[in-house]
Scaffold this active site. Structure first.
Site, PDB file in Angstrom:
ATOM      1  N   TYR A   1       0.817  -1.217   0.000  1.00  0.00           N
ATOM      2  CA  TYR A   1       0.000   0.000   0.000  1.00  0.00           C
ATOM      3  C   TYR A   1       0.854   1.271   0.000  1.00  0.00           C
ATOM      4  O   TYR A   1       0.339   2.362  -0.218  1.00  0.00           O
ATOM      5  CB  TYR A   1      -0.946   0.032   1.206  1.00  0.00           C
ATOM      6  CG  TYR A   1      -1.961  -1.096   1.226  1.00  0.00           C
ATOM      7  CD1 TYR A   1      -2.114  -1.948   0.140  1.00  0.00           C
ATOM      8  CD2 TYR A   1      -2.770  -1.316   2.330  1.00  0.00           C
ATOM      9  CE1 TYR A   1      -3.030  -2.984   0.159  1.00  0.00           C
ATOM     10  CE2 TYR A   1      -3.692  -2.353   2.352  1.00  0.00           C
ATOM     11  CZ  TYR A   1      -3.809  -3.187   1.263  1.00  0.00           C
ATOM     12  OH  TYR A   1      -4.711  -4.211   1.282  1.00  0.00           O
TER      13      TYR A   1
ATOM     14  N   LYS B   1       3.894 -15.351   2.310  1.00  0.00           N
ATOM     15  CA  LYS B   1       3.778 -16.128   1.059  1.00  0.00           C
ATOM     16  C   LYS B   1       5.220 -16.426   0.628  1.00  0.00           C
ATOM     17  O   LYS B   1       5.667 -16.041  -0.461  1.00  0.00           O
ATOM     18  CB  LYS B   1       3.001 -15.295   0.023  1.00  0.00           C
ATOM     19  CG  LYS B   1       2.617 -16.049  -1.236  1.00  0.00           C
ATOM     20  CD  LYS B   1       1.542 -17.098  -1.019  1.00  0.00           C
ATOM     21  CE  LYS B   1       1.249 -17.828  -2.314  1.00  0.00           C
ATOM     22  NZ  LYS B   1       0.408 -19.024  -2.102  1.00  0.00           N
TER      23      LYS B   1
ATOM     24  N   ASP C   1      -2.561 -18.268   2.076  1.00  0.00           N
ATOM     25  CA  ASP C   1      -3.752 -18.967   1.557  1.00  0.00           C
ATOM     26  C   ASP C   1      -4.241 -20.001   2.565  1.00  0.00           C
ATOM     27  O   ASP C   1      -5.446 -20.150   2.806  1.00  0.00           O
ATOM     28  CB  ASP C   1      -3.478 -19.596   0.175  1.00  0.00           C
ATOM     29  CG  ASP C   1      -2.092 -20.197   0.063  1.00  0.00           C
ATOM     30  OD1 ASP C   1      -1.268 -20.023   0.978  1.00  0.00           O
ATOM     31  OD2 ASP C   1      -1.812 -20.869  -0.950  1.00  0.00           O
TER      32      ASP C   1
ATOM     33  N   ASP D   1      -4.766  -6.771   6.252  1.00  0.00           N
ATOM     34  CA  ASP D   1      -5.998  -6.073   5.907  1.00  0.00           C
ATOM     35  C   ASP D   1      -7.108  -7.099   5.647  1.00  0.00           C
ATOM     36  O   ASP D   1      -8.218  -7.019   6.186  1.00  0.00           O
ATOM     37  CB  ASP D   1      -5.718  -5.237   4.635  1.00  0.00           C
ATOM     38  CG  ASP D   1      -6.840  -4.289   4.293  1.00  0.00           C
ATOM     39  OD1 ASP D   1      -7.776  -4.159   5.095  1.00  0.00           O
ATOM     40  OD2 ASP D   1      -6.778  -3.668   3.210  1.00  0.00           O
TER      41      ASP D   1
ATOM     42  N   ASP E   1     -10.201  -8.575   8.556  1.00  0.00           N
ATOM     43  CA  ASP E   1     -11.635  -8.469   8.255  1.00  0.00           C
ATOM     44  C   ASP E   1     -12.302  -9.844   8.280  1.00  0.00           C
ATOM     45  O   ASP E   1     -13.425  -9.996   8.756  1.00  0.00           O
ATOM     46  CB  ASP E   1     -11.861  -7.816   6.884  1.00  0.00           C
ATOM     47  CG  ASP E   1     -12.023  -6.304   7.022  1.00  0.00           C
ATOM     48  OD1 ASP E   1     -11.692  -5.773   8.094  1.00  0.00           O
ATOM     49  OD2 ASP E   1     -12.469  -5.661   6.053  1.00  0.00           O
TER      50      ASP E   1
END
Ligand code: NAD
Length: 366
Positions: A146, A195, A227, A251, A255
């Site tokens: 980001y 990852k 994942d 992020d 959630d």
């Protein structure tokens, strides 16, 4: 202890829920002989109305000088509020981004707890939810994808876009240390999510995290690919204690974890820098649909205040006391509107109460 706490009540339900958190903190101060001095400052829509900007230098200076910041929420209804006729950099949300940056808040903490009494709100199968869960997601907040360089460009007759994901060793180390420190106050397990089978940034993340782990022999470190982590959160959330991860993965996963609790009015959060300082706020927004009605759930803000006691002031016993009082109120059958059971049989067993009563009932149990 004496502490100066800057409060940002903000917009919508913000002032209503912050008032209850202050009430609870005052009760804790009285019980344990502390003194908390509160000072209210404006941010978001309230600051636009008063000063024409969502965040003033004065608010930043006061927040910096305080020991911690307690926030409600900022923002309004994007369809009807005049704040959203302004350009994005002048809207309420810009205040939030501005203060996070000014205070160098790089670590975002979001607990996801399934309370036994609210298990019916959990969308997972009963065989999974019946085990309960209590995890803390720690997300890196100021680096990664980001904040990397990005551009959209034309090449060979088509449009291409690129975003870059950069992490330095020092950025990873400082948040890993926070995660291990927090795990020491909990069940002493860190699951670092990355990852690393594909990304260089993740391989560096894993290397630095493993180095930090050596300084915490009591804490178990587990590495998990993102994942798999997304699957495990719905398959077996009870396995997690502290989840440590970079900005974008955090992020998404925070959630997802919030959703599996099923109760937005219960979700606390904290954003920390590399001192003991932190900004504490509920995860939900300003709920313009119920603002001013006195029915918002103050528990997320009260639990955020408990996080403040634990992580900024090292008042673990007092924090636990607040968390236990919240559990007792739920066990005694009191609910705000957002956590009322949906079925008639469930409704018959509990009593619906309003914001102030919820604050009072938590204080009574302290
Ligand atoms: P929201 O979280 O405000 O509301 C979503 C739903 O949850 C609404 O039905 C609301 O009534 C309910 N809800 C939220 N908190 C509640 C509580 N404590 N008690 C009872 N019900 C509660 O999300 P939204 O509607 O998408 O956003 C509204 C405004 O809040 C927007 O301006 C948004 O930008 C802002 N926002 C601010 C923050 C923040 O201050 N950190 C975070 C998210 C959204």
């Amino acid at each position: 202890m004496n502490a100066n706490i800057v409060c940002i009540p903000g917009d919508g339900i913000g002032p209503e829920i912050v008032a209850e958190a202050k009430k609870v903190l005052n009760k804790v101060a009285e019980k344990y002989g502390h003194e908390f001095v509160f000072e209210d400052v404006l941010m978001g829509g309230a600051s636009i109305d008063a000063y024409g900007v969502p965040l003033t230098d004065e608010t930043i200076a006061k927040a910096k000088a305080a020991d911690a910041v307690l926030m409600g929420s900022i923002g309004g209804d994007a369809k009807t509020s005049p704040w959203y006729k302004l350009e994005p950099s002048k809207r309420p949300e810009a205040g939030l981004l501005g203060i996070r940056k000014a205070l160098n808040l790089f670590a975002n903490l979001r607990p996801a707890v399934l309370y036994e009494e609210l298990a019916a709100a959990c969308p997972l199968k009963t065989e999974i939810s019946s085990k309960g869960f209590d995890m803390m997601i720690m997300r890196e907040l100021t680096g990664g994808l980001y904040f990397g360089e990005r551009k959209t460009y034309e090449e060979n007759g088509e449009t291409k876009a690129v975003d870059t994901l950069v992490y330095s060793e020092s950025e990873i180390r400082r948040i890993a240390i926070k995660a291990f420190d927090i795990a020491m106050k909990r069940r002493k397990k860190v699951t670092s999510v990355d990852k690393a089978n594909v990304l260089d940034s993740s391989r560096l993340w894993r290397k630095v995290t493993e180095e930090v782990a050596k300084d915490y022999p009591e804490v178990t470190l587990e590495n998990m690919l993102v994942d798999n982590a997304a699957m495990q959160l719905v398959k077996d959330p009870a396995q997690f204690d502290v989840i440590l991860t970079e900005n974008m993965f955090g992020d998404i996963l925070s959630d997802e974890a919030s959703m599996v609790t099923g109760s937005i009015g219960m979700l606390a959060s904290a954003s920390l820098n590399d001192t003991k300082f932190g900004l504490y706020e509920p995860s939900g927004g300003s709920a313009p649909d119920i603002a001013g009605k006195g029915i918002a759930n103050p528990i997320a803000t009260i639990l955020s205040a408990a996080m403040m006691l634990r992580f900024t002031f090292d008042l673990d016993k007092e924090a636990q006391d607040i968390e236990d009082a919240v559990k007792k109120v739920l066990a005694d059958g009191f609910r705000t509107i957002d956590i009322m059971p949906q079925d008639e049989e469930g409704k018959a067993k509990v009593t619906q109460i309003e914001t102030k009563e919820m604050g009072d009932k938590i204080c009574e149990r302290l």
